[in-house]
Design a protein around this motif. Structure first.
Motif, mmCIF file in Angstrom:
data_model
loop_
_atom_site.group_PDB
_atom_site.id
_atom_site.type_symbol
_atom_site.label_atom_id
_atom_site.label_comp_id
_atom_site.label_asym_id
_atom_site.label_seq_id
_atom_site.Cartn_x
_atom_site.Cartn_y
_atom_site.Cartn_z
ATOM 1 N N VAL A 15 0.839 -1.044 0.026
ATOM 2 C CA VAL A 15 0.103 -0.118 -0.064
ATOM 3 C C VAL A 15 1.002 1.204 -0.183
ATOM 4 C CG1 VAL A 15 -1.799 1.275 1.317
ATOM 5 C CG2 VAL A 15 -1.777 -1.175 1.260
ATOM 6 N N PHE A 16 1.874 1.395 0.902
ATOM 7 C CA PHE A 16 2.550 2.428 0.999
ATOM 8 C C PHE A 16 4.046 2.039 1.285
ATOM 9 C CE2 PHE A 16 -1.178 4.706 2.533
ATOM 10 C CZ PHE A 16 -1.193 5.732 1.279
ATOM 11 N N LEU A 17 5.341 2.887 0.831
ATOM 12 C CA LEU A 17 6.492 2.835 1.219
ATOM 13 C C LEU A 17 6.916 3.948 1.745
ATOM 14 C CD1 LEU A 17 9.104 0.980 0.541
ATOM 15 C CD2 LEU A 17 9.156 2.344 -1.563
ATOM 16 N N PHE A 18 7.267 4.088 3.358
ATOM 17 C CA PHE A 18 7.572 5.049 3.876
ATOM 18 C C PHE A 18 9.076 5.358 3.848
ATOM 19 C CE2 PHE A 18 3.712 3.164 5.807
ATOM 20 C CZ PHE A 18 2.967 4.453 5.723
ATOM 21 N N LYS A 19 9.674 6.242 3.290
ATOM 22 C CA LYS A 19 11.100 6.525 3.337
ATOM 23 C C LYS A 19 11.275 7.677 4.235
ATOM 24 C CE LYS A 19 11.870 4.703 -1.206
ATOM 25 N NZ LYS A 19 12.195 5.131 -2.557
ATOM 26 N N GLY A 20 12.467 7.702 5.044
ATOM 27 C CA GLY A 20 12.842 8.567 5.856
ATOM 28 C C GLY A 20 14.249 8.317 6.901
ATOM 29 N N HIS A 21 14.128 6.966 7.232
ATOM 30 C CA HIS A 21 15.134 6.695 7.998
ATOM 31 C C HIS A 21 16.436 6.447 7.276
ATOM 32 C CE1 HIS A 21 13.340 5.467 11.981
ATOM 33 N NE2 HIS A 21 12.194 5.055 11.159
ATOM 34 N N THR A 22 17.732 7.324 7.914
ATOM 35 C CA THR A 22 18.952 6.957 7.306
ATOM 36 C C THR A 22 19.834 5.849 7.496
ATOM 37 O OG1 THR A 22 19.759 8.290 8.872
ATOM 38 C CG2 THR A 22 18.929 9.608 7.214
ATOM 39 N N ASP A 23 19.234 4.907 8.244
ATOM 40 C CA ASP A 23 20.158 3.638 8.515
ATOM 41 C C ASP A 23 18.758 2.672 8.840
ATOM 42 O OD1 ASP A 23 21.965 1.883 9.303
ATOM 43 O OD2 ASP A 23 22.903 3.131 10.353
ATOM 44 N N ALA A 24 19.235 1.541 9.165
ATOM 45 C CA ALA A 24 18.274 0.315 9.409
ATOM 46 C C ALA A 24 17.037 0.571 10.377
ATOM 47 C CB ALA A 24 19.001 -0.915 9.821
ATOM 48 N N VAL A 25 15.966 0.064 9.974
ATOM 49 C CA VAL A 25 14.545 0.188 10.599
ATOM 50 C C VAL A 25 14.797 -0.853 11.785
ATOM 51 C CG1 VAL A 25 12.285 0.125 10.873
ATOM 52 C CG2 VAL A 25 13.515 1.572 9.337
ATOM 53 N N SER A 35 -4.405 5.604 13.321
ATOM 54 C CA SER A 35 -3.985 5.334 11.913
ATOM 55 C C SER A 35 -2.638 5.856 11.671
ATOM 56 C CB SER A 35 -5.098 6.434 10.933
ATOM 57 O OG SER A 35 -6.272 6.061 11.292
ATOM 58 N N CYS A 36 -1.731 5.224 12.553
ATOM 59 C CA CYS A 36 -0.248 5.356 12.172
ATOM 60 C C CYS A 36 0.493 4.354 12.439
ATOM 61 C CB CYS A 36 0.166 6.593 13.030
ATOM 62 S SG CYS A 36 0.228 6.430 14.697
ATOM 63 N N ILE A 37 1.803 4.336 11.914
ATOM 64 C CA ILE A 37 2.896 3.308 12.397
ATOM 65 C C ILE A 37 3.740 4.040 12.646
ATOM 66 C CG2 ILE A 37 4.761 2.089 11.135
ATOM 67 C CD1 ILE A 37 2.466 1.468 8.914
ATOM 68 N N VAL A 38 4.507 3.484 13.922
ATOM 69 C CA VAL A 38 5.728 4.147 14.590
ATOM 70 C C VAL A 38 6.835 3.332 14.267
ATOM 71 C CG1 VAL A 38 6.811 4.881 16.881
ATOM 72 C CG2 VAL A 38 4.056 4.774 16.560
ATOM 73 N N ILE A 48 6.846 8.832 13.255
ATOM 74 C CA ILE A 48 5.487 8.656 13.116
ATOM 75 C C ILE A 48 4.706 8.667 11.639
ATOM 76 C CG2 ILE A 48 3.278 9.017 14.084
ATOM 77 C CD1 ILE A 48 4.696 9.918 16.612
ATOM 78 N N TRP A 49 4.264 7.661 10.933
ATOM 79 C CA TRP A 49 3.880 7.682 9.734
ATOM 80 C C TRP A 49 2.280 7.668 9.643
ATOM 81 C CZ3 TRP A 49 7.929 8.354 6.571
ATOM 82 C CH2 TRP A 49 9.227 7.713 7.111
ATOM 83 N N ASP A 50 1.558 8.367 8.928
ATOM 84 C CA ASP A 50 0.054 8.289 8.605
ATOM 85 C C ASP A 50 -0.182 7.014 7.672
ATOM 86 O OD1 ASP A 50 -2.643 8.992 7.826
ATOM 87 O OD2 ASP A 50 -2.562 10.731 8.658
ATOM 88 N N ILE A 51 -0.867 6.178 7.986
ATOM 89 C CA ILE A 51 -1.314 5.085 7.401
ATOM 90 C C ILE A 51 -2.397 5.266 6.125
ATOM 91 C CG2 ILE A 51 -0.432 3.331 8.492
ATOM 92 C CD1 ILE A 51 -3.307 2.669 9.605
ATOM 93 N N ARG A 52 -2.993 6.356 6.393
ATOM 94 C CA ARG A 52 -4.030 7.032 5.467
ATOM 95 C C ARG A 52 -3.542 7.763 4.318
ATOM 96 N NH1 ARG A 52 -7.568 9.871 9.992
ATOM 97 N NH2 ARG A 52 -5.640 10.380 10.143
#
Length: 131
Positions: A15-25, A35-38, A48-52
């Motif tokens: 559904v979504f690809l969240f990009k932002g971390h500069t190293d491993a998650v 409605s979020c992923i931490v 914190i990412w909005d899943i909508r």
């Protein structure tokens, strides 16, 4: 460095690809009621990412080492917890994601690799955390 949100019921399950971390998650937490992923990573950040919408709501930098674990309090005005290599447990306001406080182990703090939160277990009826 990326977080993927999947829905296996769909023909295109990513559904979504969240990009932002500069190293491993290293840690993920799904808070469907908000409605979020931490996510927490080796780059020492909590995001914190909005899943909508698929957008990043916030980025937090309070740790002095890799973030290894996340937990959630499901109480009405609950919190997110994060911890990791620095041995500090950070408490974040669940609604806004704002930093609330830190819980420190002492002068010889060890890295924390797992954390959980249990509501209603304290003498005052509040939450308790275990690391």
């Amino acid at each position: 460095r990326t977080v993927r949100l999947w829905d296996p019921r769909l023909r295109k399950p990513q559904v979504f690809l969240f990009k932002g971390h500069t190293d491993a998650v290293n840690a993920l937490l799904l808070d469907s009621s908000r409605s979020c992923i931490v996510s927490g990573g080796r780059d020492q950040t909590i995001r914190i990412w909005d899943i909508r919408t698929g957008r990043q709501r916030s980025e937090k930098l309070e740790h002095f080492g890799s973030v290894n674990c996340l937990a959630i309090s499901k109480e009405k005005d609950g919190a997110y917890l994060s911890s990791g290599r620095d041995g500090v447990i950070c408490v974040w306001k669940r609604g806004s994601g704002e930093f609330a406080r830190s819980l420190r182990q002492g002068p010889n703090a060890k890295a924390v690799s797992c954390i959980t939160m249990k509501g209603g277990e304290g003498s005052d009826g509040g939450s308790r955390s275990v690391s």
